[in-house]
Scaffold this active site. Sequence first.
Site, PDB file in Angstrom:
ATOM      1  N   ASP A  22      48.238  54.078   6.468  1.00 13.80           N
ATOM      2  CA  ASP A  22      47.319  52.952   6.610  1.00 13.80           C
ATOM      3  C   ASP A  22      47.963  51.705   5.994  1.00 13.80           C
ATOM      4  O   ASP A  22      47.721  51.368   4.846  1.00 13.80           O
ATOM      5  CB  ASP A  22      45.988  53.280   5.918  1.00 13.80           C
ATOM      6  N   PHE A  23      48.818  51.054   6.786  1.00 16.73           N
ATOM      7  CA  PHE A  23      49.447  49.800   6.374  1.00 16.73           C
ATOM      8  C   PHE A  23      48.684  48.664   7.052  1.00 16.73           C
ATOM      9  O   PHE A  23      48.633  48.610   8.288  1.00 16.73           O
ATOM     10  CB  PHE A  23      50.917  49.736   6.797  1.00 16.73           C
ATOM     11  N   GLU A  24      48.127  47.748   6.292  1.00 13.26           N
ATOM     12  CA  GLU A  24      47.349  46.645   6.861  1.00 13.26           C
ATOM     13  C   GLU A  24      47.931  45.305   6.435  1.00 13.26           C
ATOM     14  O   GLU A  24      48.622  45.212   5.426  1.00 13.26           O
ATOM     15  CB  GLU A  24      45.884  46.774   6.446  1.00 13.26           C
ATOM     16  N   PHE A  25      47.637  44.273   7.239  1.00 13.13           N
ATOM     17  CA  PHE A  25      48.105  42.903   6.994  1.00 13.13           C
ATOM     18  C   PHE A  25      49.629  42.816   6.980  1.00 13.13           C
ATOM     19  O   PHE A  25      50.218  42.078   6.187  1.00 13.13           O
ATOM     20  CB  PHE A  25      47.512  42.358   5.694  1.00 13.13           C
TER      21      PHE A  25
END
Length: 281
Positions: free
Chosen positions: A213-216
Site C-alpha cells: 500500500d504505497f500512496e501519494f
Amino acid sequence: MTIHVVKPGDTVYSIARMHDVPMRRIVVDNGLQEPARLTPGQTLVILKPKRVYTVQAGDTLGNIASRTGVTVFQLWQNNPQLGGNDRIYPGQQLVIEYDGVKKGVFAVKGYAYPNIDRAILRKTLPYLTYLAVFSFGVQPDGSLVYIDDRGLPEAAREFGAVPLMVLTTLAEDGSFSGERASQFLNNPDAQEKLIDNLIDCLQKRGYGGVDVDFEFIPPADRERYAAFLSNLTTRLNAVGLTVMAALAAKTSAAQKGLLHEAHDYALIGQAVNDVLLMTYE
C-alpha cells in the site's frame, strides 16, 4: 439466502412471519443490537436452516462436527453466535446446514491492527479469506520497519485465513510519504534489500504474502512502482508467497491527482497476483 429491505412499518416479528423463519434467527444472523429499531432501507440477511442440531450434555464442537458430517470451521461459519469459540451449552441450537445452493465463491479481506480486540478477531476470522496486518514500513534504503504483530498470523491460520503483511510508506507522523516512496523506487539496491528482508520476515512469522500500500507516489515514478511490484511478485511467488497491491479508486486511466496518477491499473494488474481497489478513499 434472501436479502430483505426494510420498509416502513416492518418489524422483526413481521419479517420473520413473511419469510417463515424464527425471530431469533434474524436477530442473531444480522447482529441486531436493538431489534425493535429497524430503519427503512436497512438490509437484513434471511437464512433458512436446513439442518439444526440441539446440543446435548457432554457435547463438544468436535464430536458434533464428526457426528453431523461437517467441520468445526463450518460450525463457526454457520453459527456467528459462537464468536469463533468452542463454548456451547445443553439445549443450544446449532445450524448444521442452510437451505439453498451456493451461487459461487468470493474472497473476503479484513484489515487489523495488532491491538485488535481478540473477541472481535475470533468472531470475524471464520468469514475471512485474508487477514491483512497493518502495517510494516519501508525505509528509503530498503530497511524493513518491523511491528509486534502479536500472534495475528497464527490466529489467522487457525481459522484457515491467509495472513498478509501490509507494507506501507507511512512516515513517523502517520501519513503516507511520497518522498520516501520516491527515494526507495529510485534505488534498485534498496529494492533488492527490502525484498530479501521481506522474504525472511514473511517466512519466519508465518505470513502468506504481502499487501503493498504505497500512496501519494510522485507521478514520475509511475512505471518504477509497477516494475518494483513485478520484481517483488516474481521473487515472492518463487518461494510460495503472494503479492497484493492496494490501488486508489479511479474513474479513468488519465485521472489527475497525487493519489491516483502513479497507480497504473494496467501495469500493476499485470505485475501482481491480486489487487484491492480502495473505494473508501
